[in-house]
Design a protein around this motif. Structure first.
Motif, PDB file in Angstrom:
ATOM      1  N   ARG A   1      -7.739  13.378  -6.220  1.00  0.00           N
ATOM      2  CA  ARG A   1      -9.172  13.195  -6.507  1.00  0.00           C
ATOM      3  C   ARG A   1      -9.405  13.218  -8.016  1.00  0.00           C
ATOM      4  NH1 ARG A   1     -10.685  16.443  -1.511  1.00  0.00           N
ATOM      5  NH2 ARG A   1     -11.691  14.890  -0.187  1.00  0.00           N
TER       6      ARG A   1
ATOM      7  N   GLY B   1       0.852  -1.191   0.000  1.00  0.00           N
ATOM      8  CA  GLY B   1       0.000   0.000   0.000  1.00  0.00           C
ATOM      9  C   GLY B   1       0.885   1.236   0.000  1.00  0.00           C
ATOM     10  N   ALA B   2       0.974   1.896   1.152  1.00  0.00           N
ATOM     11  CA  ALA B   2       1.840   3.080   1.278  1.00  0.00           C
ATOM     12  C   ALA B   2       2.248   3.252   2.744  1.00  0.00           C
ATOM     13  CB  ALA B   2       1.129   4.323   0.754  1.00  0.00           C
TER      14      ALA B   2
ATOM     15  N   VAL C   1      -1.466   1.945   5.213  1.00  0.00           N
ATOM     16  CA  VAL C   1      -1.276   3.331   4.780  1.00  0.00           C
ATOM     17  C   VAL C   1      -0.807   4.205   5.939  1.00  0.00           C
ATOM     18  CG1 VAL C   1      -2.383   5.349   3.736  1.00  0.00           C
ATOM     19  CG2 VAL C   1      -3.116   3.047   3.070  1.00  0.00           C
ATOM     20  N   THR C   2       0.280   4.902   5.720  1.00  0.00           N
ATOM     21  CA  THR C   2       0.759   5.890   6.686  1.00  0.00           C
ATOM     22  C   THR C   2       0.461   7.261   6.103  1.00  0.00           C
ATOM     23  OG1 THR C   2       2.542   4.455   7.485  1.00  0.00           O
ATOM     24  CG2 THR C   2       2.797   6.827   7.863  1.00  0.00           C
ATOM     25  N   PRO C   3      -0.410   8.041   6.713  1.00  0.00           N
ATOM     26  CA  PRO C   3      -0.731   9.367   6.165  1.00  0.00           C
ATOM     27  C   PRO C   3       0.469  10.320   6.241  1.00  0.00           C
ATOM     28  CG  PRO C   3      -2.398   8.629   7.744  1.00  0.00           C
ATOM     29  CD  PRO C   3      -1.211   7.735   7.902  1.00  0.00           C
ATOM     30  N   ARG C   4       0.518  11.222   5.257  1.00  0.00           N
ATOM     31  CA  ARG C   4       1.543  12.268   5.259  1.00  0.00           C
ATOM     32  C   ARG C   4       1.102  13.439   6.125  1.00  0.00           C
ATOM     33  NH1 ARG C   4       5.307  14.975   5.665  1.00  0.00           N
ATOM     34  NH2 ARG C   4       6.812  15.806   4.162  1.00  0.00           N
TER      35      ARG C   4
ATOM     36  N   THR D   1       5.001   6.638   3.719  1.00  0.00           N
ATOM     37  CA  THR D   1       4.730   7.973   3.198  1.00  0.00           C
ATOM     38  C   THR D   1       5.491   9.029   3.986  1.00  0.00           C
ATOM     39  OG1 THR D   1       2.492   7.176   2.794  1.00  0.00           O
ATOM     40  CG2 THR D   1       2.877   9.519   2.495  1.00  0.00           C
TER      41      THR D   1
ATOM     42  N   GLU E   1      -2.573  18.881  -3.420  1.00  0.00           N
ATOM     43  CA  GLU E   1      -2.341  17.466  -3.682  1.00  0.00           C
ATOM     44  C   GLU E   1      -3.641  16.655  -3.602  1.00  0.00           C
ATOM     45  OE1 GLU E   1      -0.519  19.252  -1.543  1.00  0.00           O
ATOM     46  OE2 GLU E   1       1.496  19.279  -2.446  1.00  0.00           O
ATOM     47  N   ALA E   2      -4.518  16.995  -2.658  1.00  0.00           N
ATOM     48  CA  ALA E   2      -5.763  16.245  -2.526  1.00  0.00           C
ATOM     49  C   ALA E   2      -6.606  16.401  -3.796  1.00  0.00           C
ATOM     50  CB  ALA E   2      -6.540  16.711  -1.300  1.00  0.00           C
TER      51      ALA E   2
ATOM     52  N   GLY F   1       5.338  10.571  -1.343  1.00  0.00           N
ATOM     53  CA  GLY F   1       4.639  10.643  -2.616  1.00  0.00           C
ATOM     54  C   GLY F   1       3.137  10.619  -2.445  1.00  0.00           C
ATOM     55  N   MET F   2       2.445  10.349  -3.558  1.00  0.00           N
ATOM     56  CA  MET F   2       0.996  10.469  -3.572  1.00  0.00           C
ATOM     57  C   MET F   2       0.257   9.153  -3.267  1.00  0.00           C
ATOM     58  SD  MET F   2       0.174  13.697  -4.299  1.00  0.00           S
ATOM     59  CE  MET F   2       1.366  13.974  -2.970  1.00  0.00           C
ATOM     60  N   ALA F   3       0.967   8.034  -3.191  1.00  0.00           N
ATOM     61  CA  ALA F   3       0.281   6.754  -3.028  1.00  0.00           C
ATOM     62  C   ALA F   3      -0.584   6.727  -1.764  1.00  0.00           C
ATOM     63  CB  ALA F   3       1.290   5.602  -3.012  1.00  0.00           C
ATOM     64  N   GLY F   4      -0.027   7.243  -0.671  1.00  0.00           N
ATOM     65  CA  GLY F   4      -0.776   7.236   0.588  1.00  0.00           C
ATOM     66  C   GLY F   4      -2.051   8.050   0.494  1.00  0.00           C
TER      67      GLY F   4
ATOM     68  N   TYR G   1      -1.798  15.286   4.972  1.00  0.00           N
ATOM     69  CA  TYR G   1      -2.611  16.179   4.145  1.00  0.00           C
ATOM     70  C   TYR G   1      -4.016  16.248   4.734  1.00  0.00           C
ATOM     71  CZ  TYR G   1       1.000  15.797   0.546  1.00  0.00           C
ATOM     72  OH  TYR G   1       2.182  15.828  -0.140  1.00  0.00           O
ATOM     73  N   ARG G   2      -4.565  17.469   4.776  1.00  0.00           N
ATOM     74  CA  ARG G   2      -5.945  17.620   5.211  1.00  0.00           C
ATOM     75  C   ARG G   2      -6.811  17.643   3.962  1.00  0.00           C
ATOM     76  NH1 ARG G   2      -2.406  20.404   7.512  1.00  0.00           N
ATOM     77  NH2 ARG G   2      -2.030  20.498   9.766  1.00  0.00           N
ATOM     78  N   TYR G   3      -7.921  16.933   4.004  1.00  0.00           N
ATOM     79  CA  TYR G   3      -8.816  16.915   2.859  1.00  0.00           C
ATOM     80  C   TYR G   3     -10.252  16.943   3.339  1.00  0.00           C
ATOM     81  CZ  TYR G   3      -7.888  12.061   4.174  1.00  0.00           C
ATOM     82  OH  TYR G   3      -7.672  10.908   4.892  1.00  0.00           O
TER      83      TYR G   3
END
Lengths: 243, 243
Positions: free
Chosen positions: B63, A121-122, A235-238, A125, B58-59, B87-90, A240-242
């Protein structure tokens, strides 16, 4: 005068090789490496001289490669994964010392932390540590210190060489150290035989990891405090807020 | 139903791409990414739809990629270096959540720690930590904690995002933390524009690194206690005994 390429093959399959590694292997006349790695490439580059040395005879292997290149051969000294990370590039440069010859070119490849992460997965990150559990060349106390430090700093962790014939319980010992700091339900994973026949992945908690029957084909991933499972992937989040 | 490939391009040159990344880019119909990364591949894969979003969006980019794949496109969301490490995978997997669609495949690439190390010699032969100095999404106190922990555990260290327009002094701040534990003459190096025009490498001590004018194209390497310069290359020994 020949040349010595120290080549990272990546996990083992052709697709995960770099174009540069492919070209170096095509161009060389001699391929040297541990026999398992030679078997990964022999069929694809059949018209080469192949020479191997066993485990624990790495200095001999590197000297053989340096000597062949000095004698005019274009040599590819091959490593699984990357040529630098736990690979032969460092030893080649140590043995060549202050000599300018032969010319040495280090060709990077996908180390298991990178290829294994993509399979899972990721998980990497964010900031991470890479630690080998092999104490053949490194004091176990230093390995423990590194495990504790990585866990205490909330780094994701990748463990190389989690076990071998003479070291069946090292992963359990490592997990015991980690469990002094980390919760037993921390998401973890094991990637096995990445890019090769029998490739597999196992997702489990840190407590379960302590009893996992790892072997030398495994790379182990331990998440940080934000890591979670999403739809069967680690998955390890970076951050990013979304939405 | 389409598919989304999250592709690690490697440092930027074709030779350091994997065969798998090349094939995914050839096969897709849409390429999405930060514009600098699109410029790396546009000439080689001209017959695609190219879409970019700026930094800090990035989000939106992920998307867009997920939506295009759901609508039937074969999409390559490209990242410099590896698709997972910073990177963007996560983020793609976070945004897709528990949906099974679209299918997502993470394609690993040479992250800067790997490609930069090969350019410098063999600085990452042994255990190491990878830490980003960007505090856009991460508290600076946590970054400091990680720097101290890595130095205290005698890990080699790779610093990503050592500086940017709004953060010109972060490398100095990081070195000040490291100098609390490490000697000023510790071998270090900066790899800049790896695999691209203007590629360069600078070898210097930790004290000198504190005043190095890093920018966003730099990856910084700090050796462990065994690291030394050999014939102009940065080498961290694995511990093999020879002669």
């Amino acid at each position: 005068m020949g040349k010595l390429f120290v080549v990272g093959l990546g996990p083992g399959d052709y697709e995960n090789m770099t174009v540069r590694a492919d070209r170096a292997l095509s161009a060389c006349d001699t391929v040297i490496g541990y026999h398992v790695y030679l078997d990964l490439v022999r069929d694809r580059y059949p018209d080469k001289t192949y020479s191997s040395t066993p485990m624990t005879r790495e200095a001999e292997r590197c000297r053989m490669a340096l000597e062949a290149a000095k004698n005019g051969s274009t040599v590819a000294l091959v490593c699984s994964g990357d040529s630098g990370v736990y690979g032969m590039a460092g030893l080649v440069l140590e043995l060549r010392g202050e000599d300018d010859e032969p010319e040495v070119e280090v060709i990077p490849g996908l180390s298991a932390c990178i290829s294994g992460a993509a399979l899972l997965g990721a998980p990497l990150t964010h900031d991470f540590a890479v630690i080998s559990l092999s104490d053949r060349l490194t004091e176990w106390e230093l390995i423990e210190r590194r495990l504790s430090a990585a866990a205490g700093a909330d780094l994701s962790i990748v463990l190389y060489n989690p076990a071998s014939h003479g070291r069946p319980d090292y992963l359990k010992r490592a997990c015991e150290i980690l469990l002094e700091t980390l919760p037993g339900d921390r998401p973890c994973a094991v990637a096995r035989s990445i890019g090769r026949e029998g490739e597999s992945r196992t997702f489990l908690t840190l407590s379960e990891l302590a009893d996992f029957p790892a072997d030398m084909f495994c790379t182990v991933f331990i998440g940080n405090s934000s890591t979670r499972m999403i739809n069967g992937q680690m998955v390890t989040p970076r951050g990013y807020r979304y939405n």
